[in-house]
Scaffold this motif. Structure first.
Motif, PDB file in Angstrom:
ATOM      1  N   THR B 176       0.578  -1.256  -0.078  1.00  0.00           N
ATOM      2  CA  THR B 176       0.070   0.061   0.040  1.00  0.00           C
ATOM      3  C   THR B 176       0.771   1.299   0.000  1.00  0.00           C
ATOM      4  N   GLU B 185      -6.349   2.536   2.386  1.00  0.00           N
ATOM      5  CA  GLU B 185      -7.180   2.140   3.494  1.00  0.00           C
ATOM      6  C   GLU B 185      -7.965   0.957   2.553  1.00  0.00           C
ATOM      7  N   VAL B 186      -8.446   1.334   1.647  1.00  0.00           N
ATOM      8  CA  VAL B 186      -9.385   0.389   0.693  1.00  0.00           C
ATOM      9  C   VAL B 186      -8.692  -0.982   0.508  1.00  0.00           C
ATOM     10  N   GLU B 189      -8.196  -2.903   3.856  1.00  0.00           N
ATOM     11  CA  GLU B 189      -9.445  -3.535   4.112  1.00  0.00           C
ATOM     12  C   GLU B 189      -9.782  -5.032   3.087  1.00  0.00           C
ATOM     13  N   LEU B 190      -9.400  -4.694   1.812  1.00  0.00           N
ATOM     14  CA  LEU B 190      -9.615  -5.815   0.876  1.00  0.00           C
ATOM     15  C   LEU B 190      -8.624  -6.908   1.352  1.00  0.00           C
ATOM     16  N   THR B 191      -7.309  -6.895   1.536  1.00  0.00           N
ATOM     17  CA  THR B 191      -6.293  -7.615   1.906  1.00  0.00           C
ATOM     18  C   THR B 191      -6.785  -8.355   3.197  1.00  0.00           C
ATOM     19  N   ASP B 192      -7.224  -7.822   4.181  1.00  0.00           N
ATOM     20  CA  ASP B 192      -7.633  -8.307   5.324  1.00  0.00           C
ATOM     21  C   ASP B 192      -8.965  -9.319   5.090  1.00  0.00           C
ATOM     22  N   LYS B 193      -9.664  -8.970   4.199  1.00  0.00           N
ATOM     23  CA  LYS B 193     -10.974  -9.528   3.908  1.00  0.00           C
ATOM     24  C   LYS B 193     -10.618 -11.149   3.185  1.00  0.00           C
ATOM     25  N   SER B 211      -1.313   0.647  10.116  1.00  0.00           N
ATOM     26  CA  SER B 211      -1.644  -0.884   9.403  1.00  0.00           C
ATOM     27  C   SER B 211      -1.164  -1.917  10.330  1.00  0.00           C
ATOM     28  N   TYR B 215      -4.285  -4.357  11.696  1.00  0.00           N
ATOM     29  CA  TYR B 215      -4.516  -5.468  11.070  1.00  0.00           C
ATOM     30  C   TYR B 215      -3.445  -6.636  11.607  1.00  0.00           C
TER      31      TYR B 215
END
Lengths: 294, 257
Positions: B176, B185-186, B189-193, B211, B215
């Motif tokens: 990132t 940030e987007v 979020e996607l990575t975490d998901k 981060s 996370y």
């Protein structure tokens, strides 16, 4: 005038296979492959030798494809397995091929009139007997170029073809796809040099001769036609790269033909080739630093 | 389980600029762990990822997956079970291929790249659905050249491509860092998901301490080829950005920087 135009078209078509080859290595693989100067006369040498021994002319095309593929494989192995830089790998193959070509066909070899070429053999006469020799040359070389073009277009859209384009575009990504980028580069070099040798073979059929120096400047020719073709059709998205380079090849040969027609001595050909190439680079604004992709 | 065992890495070996980065370095990552790795430049974060992926050779030591050594495997062979997203958004996609062609390539990972059609039309709806989930409006741009998209869009597609086929490990190398704060940030979020949904074992190098704290379930701080902080579980949850920053500041002072 018509005669000049037809012979120029024939020239443009038989040499267009060199353009396809250079298009694959330079444009798609991002690999400046100089083996072309050796694999082009290699195809002609093998063809001349086989024709003088009375081998079926159509089989010589396959033989040329085969030896060209081998030449490409050599460059590929030198680069990928022995880790020699791309330019040097091509130079090594090209240099070695010069001697090999001399071994195969001597410094010059002429195919006697009594021997059939692909333009005079029975199948050509049966299908195109109504045309004169120039007409048959035009139709047959056009058929071959169109067939190769369509096959290449189909290939680029297969999974293997997609991977080949990806290697030139972003080799690191291919590694993360768990594929060995070296093998794919070798495949590209094999296809490219096979086509270049096929072009050499066609030229041998067309002129009934081989000369050891006929390969000199073929890389430059190929690069120039690729850059002319791609620059011309940059804004026309429906024209494929393969079509563009054929047009490039014909235009290029037209320039040479006009220069010769205006009284330029044939000895000045390579000088004109170099100047023409420089002009193309400057006018298209690319100057070689930017690689053109499919 | 992923293990780095007794690794020694020396840069410019045998020259005056010889520099030993790792001296007998070891690290164990359990299955399903999401590790954030922070540390100053030259602390060995990216080198560690490169050693795991086989991108650079080592002088000694071993990398093991599930107890078996993968040190003899070439980089491309290791990627059979790994996905990787790089800092540079251009590194994860082919700029001159269309997005559809890029996704098709990624979708075919692990299968033969033969003479069948490169693009499987029946998968297009699946790609569209995946792209729609990203929420970046990319589902209508399947036929656009990848290179004409923005860095954030390309990075989102790169993440999607890296995780499209079944895999065990996800390697994130400052993925990132080149993006604006909102897009970063987007992507986070996607990575975490995706890590949660696919139960991946993930290693993320980041310079963003927020981060690293927000996370993942384990955080490592590295300095000069050593792990100087290693927290997981409850201890990790209690760790604050300020605390990490303090620590970071302290090791920088020790180095005389």
């Amino acid at each position: 005038m018509t005669d000049l135009l037809i012979s120029t078209l024939i020239q443009g078509l038989v040499y267009a296979l060199v353009s396809f080859g250079v298009y694959i290595t330079y444009s798609i693989l991002d690999f400046p492959d100089l083996s072309v100067d050796g694999s082009f006369p290699l195809g002609a040498a093998v063809t001349a030798l086989l024709l003088t021994h009375g081998v079926n002319p159509y089989l010589t095309l396959l033989a040329a494809l085969g030896v060209g593929a081998l030449a490409g494989l050599c460059t590929g192995i030198i680069h990928v397995k022995l880790h020699v830089r791309d330019l040097l790998a091509g130079i090594i193959t090209m240099t070695a091929l010069f001697s090999i070509n001399l071994q195969i066909a001597g410094s010059n070899l002429t195919v006697e009139r009594s021997m059939d070429t692909i333009f005079t053999a029975a199948p050509a006469m049966a299908l195109l007997g109504g045309l004169n020799l120039q007409g048959r040359k035009l139709v047959i070389s056009l058929l071959i170029v169109v067939a190769v073009k369509l096959l290449l277009d189909l290939y680029f859209r297969t999974k293997s073809g997609l991977l080949l384009r990806a290697v030139g575009d972003n080799a690191g990504l291919v590694t993360t796809l768990a594929k060995d980028k070296g093998n794919i580069k070798m495949l590209g070099l094999v296809i490219s040099n096979a086509l270049v040798a096929l072009s050499g073979s066609l030229v041998c059929h067309e002129t009934r001769s081989f000369s050891a120096t006929m390969g000199t400047g073929q890389v430059v020719f190929g690069l120039a036609t690729v850059i002319i073709g791609v620059a011309l059709f940059r804004r026309v998205s429906f024209v494929r790269g393969t079509t563009a380079v054929v047009v490039g090849s014909i235009l290029y040969k037209l320039c040479i033909a006009v220069a010769l027609d205006l009284g330029l001595p044939p000895n000045m050909m390579k000088l004109i080739t170099a100047i023409l190439f420089l002009l193309v680079l400057v006018v298209s604004g690319r100057k070689g630093e930017e690689i053109i992709h499919a | 389980m992923l293990e780095v065992r007794g690794v020694t890495k020396i840069y410019n070996s045998g020259t005056v600029t010889e520099q030993c980065l790792f001296d007998n370095f070891s690290l164990t990552v359990s299955d399903g762990q999401f590790i954030s790795i922070v540390g100053s430049n030259g602390s060995g974060k990216t080198s560690l990822l490169n050693i795991i992926c086989g991108s650079i050779p080592v002088e000694a030591g071993d990398v093991l997956v599930g107890g078996e050594s993968i040190s003899k495997k070439k980089d491309y062979q290791r990627y059979a079970s790994m996905g990787r997203v790089y800092q540079n958004p251009a590194a994860g996609t082919c700029p001159n291929l269309t997005m559809l062609e890029n996704l098709s390539l990624a979708d075919n990972k692990g299968k033969a790249f033969n003479l069948t059609r490169g693009i499987n039309k029946s998968r297009v709806d699946f790609y569209r659905a995946q792209l729609r989930e990203l929420g970046l409006g990319l589902e209508d741009k399947l036929h656009m050249r990848m290179g004409s998209l923005s860095g954030g869009q390309r990075q989102a597609v790169a993440l999607l491509m890296a995780t499209m086929t079944p895999l065990k490990f996800l390697i994130l190398d400052e993925h990132t860092a080149a993006l604006d704060p909102k897009t970063a940030e987007v992507i986070m979020e996607l990575t975490d998901k995706v890590v949660r949904e696919k139960h991946l074992t993930a290693m993320m190098v980041t310079h963003n301490l927020r981060s690293a704290v927000g996370y993942g379930d384990r955080v490592l701080m590295m300095n000069r080829g050593r792990v100087v902080l290693d927290r997981s579980g409850e201890e990790k949850r209690q760790t604050s950005v300020e605390e990490l920053f303090e620590m970071f500041h302290k090791i920088s002072m020790d180095c005389g920087e």
